[in-house]
Design an enzyme around this catalytic site. Structure first.
Site, PDB file in Angstrom:
ATOM      1  N   GLU A 335       8.582 -11.050  14.605  1.00 32.96           N
ATOM      2  CA  GLU A 335       8.254 -12.442  14.264  1.00 32.96           C
ATOM      3  C   GLU A 335       9.082 -13.414  15.099  1.00 32.96           C
ATOM      4  O   GLU A 335       9.795 -14.280  14.570  1.00 32.96           O
ATOM      5  CB  GLU A 335       8.428 -12.706  12.765  1.00 32.96           C
ATOM      6  CG  GLU A 335       7.332 -12.099  11.909  1.00 32.96           C
ATOM      7  CD  GLU A 335       7.234 -12.723  10.518  1.00 32.96           C
ATOM      8  OE1 GLU A 335       7.629 -13.883  10.336  1.00 32.96           O
ATOM      9  OE2 GLU A 335       6.741 -12.016   9.610  1.00 32.96           O
ATOM     10  N   ASP A 484       9.467  -3.753  11.471  1.00 31.83           N
ATOM     11  CA  ASP A 484       9.041  -4.104  10.123  1.00 31.83           C
ATOM     12  C   ASP A 484       7.744  -3.332   9.878  1.00 31.83           C
ATOM     13  O   ASP A 484       6.689  -3.697  10.393  1.00 31.83           O
ATOM     14  CB  ASP A 484       8.816  -5.612  10.032  1.00 31.83           C
ATOM     15  CG  ASP A 484       8.288  -6.052   8.668  1.00 31.83           C
ATOM     16  OD1 ASP A 484       8.042  -5.172   7.817  1.00 31.83           O
ATOM     17  OD2 ASP A 484       8.094  -7.267   8.465  1.00 31.83           O
ATOM     18  N   ASN A 486       6.334  -2.888   6.958  1.00 32.30           N
ATOM     19  CA  ASN A 486       5.634  -3.415   5.785  1.00 32.30           C
ATOM     20  C   ASN A 486       5.247  -2.320   4.794  1.00 32.30           C
ATOM     21  O   ASN A 486       4.188  -2.378   4.154  1.00 32.30           O
ATOM     22  CB  ASN A 486       4.387  -4.209   6.212  1.00 32.30           C
ATOM     23  CG  ASN A 486       4.699  -5.683   6.415  1.00 32.30           C
ATOM     24  OD1 ASN A 486       5.407  -6.296   5.617  1.00 32.30           O
ATOM     25  ND2 ASN A 486       4.188  -6.251   7.497  1.00 32.30           N
TER      26      ASN A 486
END
Length: 598
Positions: A335, A484, A486
């Protein structure tokens, strides 16, 4: 709604929402930088093949009390006469205005100005080379091919032409400067400049004096700077030349910071840099500004976080301080806004001798990046793949062909998820390290999609490792896979990574009623483990708390030396959730020391 569900909604409407305006303090204009050009020099910037060239000169006339920098952007095909006329007109126009303002001219005094301007008009402006005046009908391009030994005669004064010297075209200081946090130019644009060879100096203003307080591109203000404005000067350099100095003053004074941040306690474990067969890895989802600035984020996802602390102008200071304090050799980030990478992370970490790769997620404004320590590693190669665009990848193609549910294929193919790969060779031994970095799909009912994506990443890294090993048979080739994901440890992604197998009857194949996957199993032969284990939290907000981030490593090549402790639940919950005034992201960074076994 879980955080994953909120993020889905947030990202779907991001393009429809204008960012909520941040505290007006952060939207003031920057102080204007200015060059200190040498007198009697004309700086010409031109790259062969361009249709434009730029010129900067400093005109000084002590009789007229004029000291002014002039900048010109001209076409290479215009005549020398046209170019010189433009210079003359601009200087005369500025001089006239300045005289009129200073003398507060009345009609009867216009003769004074007329006499001064007549003196200027009677002095020629020309270009000479080797004592011969150049033909004014020639195009400017003719002098740009070889500007050596050319002089500009301007109102009786000679100026030496210097072409393509290091030049800073724009520099600004941030609007927010905090005690104890790294500050650096929020904008630094230049041509022909090697930033690592350039000289930066910092000053604080006390009454009418500037006191020298530091050197280097990065500066960390201490308590003595509070309430004072800062100034930075830069002498731009490259291998052979030195350009004109430029300076800029901060718009606002230095302010107090948020106080101790929990990541500073973690720095106690990372004060020393590693060497030899040991290296440190950090993985961190830093929360992209494109998501944090939405009204949904402020009102629904993170209502407990003050508006100023959600702004990237504030958060980036904490992110950089945290990253720098880990002294990591490899930093995998997710991100990452394109502008934050280009204007903040890259220039700041580059001065600490990091290099990097960065990839956007298709047309989105955020992506992923890997930084590595150039003192310890040489980059052999790098690559990235959009997972949905290469389903023919060896190993993955067999699984793809078994999927009969077309809705699954449509969902998978519509994702912009990427994996990036960086191949590094240790400068201290013959070890080769393949670093994978990814950020898997976030939808709550998409465990099956994440499972396919994670498997694609494994096949991608495995193929890379095989190719690198064939090219370097004398070297060990090991893999670390960061990101990440998730996925909490109870999901099949973690099972796939650490147990090498996911059966056909795995519950995650049925995570979405309309996208059930049947008769598909997954397996691989990479011997992986989670370097930081399964922390209770790597993501902690008011709507979701859980472990989503991992650093996977090959156990047959690498072993763990030290895992940097995660902040306590009390620290995470002190401000309800993350982000907060002391946590810059909704995720917690992972940091671990590894070493090669052999």
């Amino acid at each position: 709604m879980s955080l994953l569900g909120c993020k889905l909604y947030s990202r779907c409407i991001t393009s429809l929402l204008s960012p909520t305006r941040f505290n007006q303090h952060f939207f003031k204009k920057y102080s204007q930088p200015h060059h200190l050009l040498n007198m009697n020099e004309v700086l010409v910037r031109y790259d062969k093949g361009n249709q434009k060239f730029e010129v900067s000169l400093r005109y000084v006339n002590s009789d007229l009390n004029v000291d002014k920098q002039f900048n010109f952007n001209r076409n290479v095909n215009e005549s020398i006469n046209t170019f010189l006329t433009r210079i003359s007109m601009n200087i005369k126009s500025y001089t006239t205005k300045k005289l009129n303002k200073r003398m507060k001219i009345k009609r009867k005094d216009t003769e004074v100005v007329d006499d001064i301007m007549s003196t200027l008009n009677n002095k020629t402006i020309k270009l000479i080379k080797d004592d011969s005046t150049l033909d004014g009908e020639l195009p400017c391009k003719s002098i740009l091919e070889d500007a050596s030994n050319i002089k500009l005669v301007l109102f009786g004064t000679e100026y030496v032409l210097k072409q393509n010297v290091p030049f800073v075209t724009a520099i600004n200081l941030p609007t927010s400067i905090l005690i104890g946090f790294p500050t650096y130019p929020s904008k630094f644009q230049s041509v022909y400049v090697d930033k690592l060879k350039s000289t930066f100096n910092w000053y604080r203003k006390e009454k009418d004096k500037w006191i020298h307080v530091g050197e280097g591109y990065l500066y960390v203000p201490d308590a003595s700077n509070i309430g004072h404005k800062l100034k930075i000067t830069c002498v731009p350099r490259n291998d052979t030349q030195v350009g004109p100095i430029i300076e800029v003053v901060s718009l606002n004074p230095v302010e107090a910071g948020p106080g101790p941040c929990p990541f500073e306690d973690r720095h106690a474990f990372t004060r020393s840099k590693l060497s030899g067969k040991s290296f440190r890895v950090t993985s961190y989802n830093i929360l992209a500004n494109v998501y944090s600035e939405t009204s949904l984020s402020k009102d629904v996802l993170y209502p407990y976080c003050p508006s100023y602390a959600l702004s990237m102008d504030y958060r980036k200071l904490l992110i950089l301080k945290e990253l720098i304090g880990y002294n990591s050799d490899i930093i995998c980030l997710q991100e990452v806004d394109k502008k934050i990478y280009e204007n903040d992370l890259l220039p700041a970490l580059c001065t600490l001798n990091y290099d990097s790769i960065y990839n956007l997620k298709n047309d989105l404004r955020e992506g992923i990046t890997i930084f590595y320590n150039r003192d310890r590693f040489d980059k052999l190669s790098s690559s990235y793949s959009v997972l949905s665009q290469d389903t023919d990848l060896i190993g993955f193609n067999d699984v793809w062909s078994k999927i009969q549910n077309e809705r699954v294929k449509q969902t998978y193919s519509g994702r912009s998820t990427i994996i990036q790969t960086l191949v590094l060779q240790s400068k201290e031994n013959s070890e080769i390290l393949i670093v994978g970095n990814t950020h898997l799909y976030f939808r709550p009912d998409a465990n099956h999609i994440r499972l396919l994506q994670a498997y694609y990443g494994l096949m991608y890294l495995q193929k890379f490792a095989k190719d690198v090993k064939e090219e370097n048979p004398e070297c060990n080739v090991s893999i670390i896979y960061c990101g990440d994901f998730n996925s909490v440890p109870e999901n099949a992604v973690y099972q796939l990574m650490t147990e090498n197998y996911v059966p056909e009857d795995c519950a995650d194949w049925k995570s979405s009623p309309d996208e059930v996957i049947e008769n598909v199993s997954l397996k691989h032969d990479l011997n992986l483990a989670s370097a930081c284990g399964t922390p209770k939290y790597t993501n902690y907000t008011g709507t979701f708390c859980g472990c989503l981030d991992y650093i996977f490593y090959q156990k047959d090549y690498l072993r763990i030396e030290q895992v940097i402790p995660i902040p306590s639940t009390d620290e995470l919950s002190l401000h309800t959730g993350l982000p907060s005034v002391v946590f810059p992201s909704d995720h917690i960074s992972l940091c671990v020391d590894l070493n090669w076994i052999k």
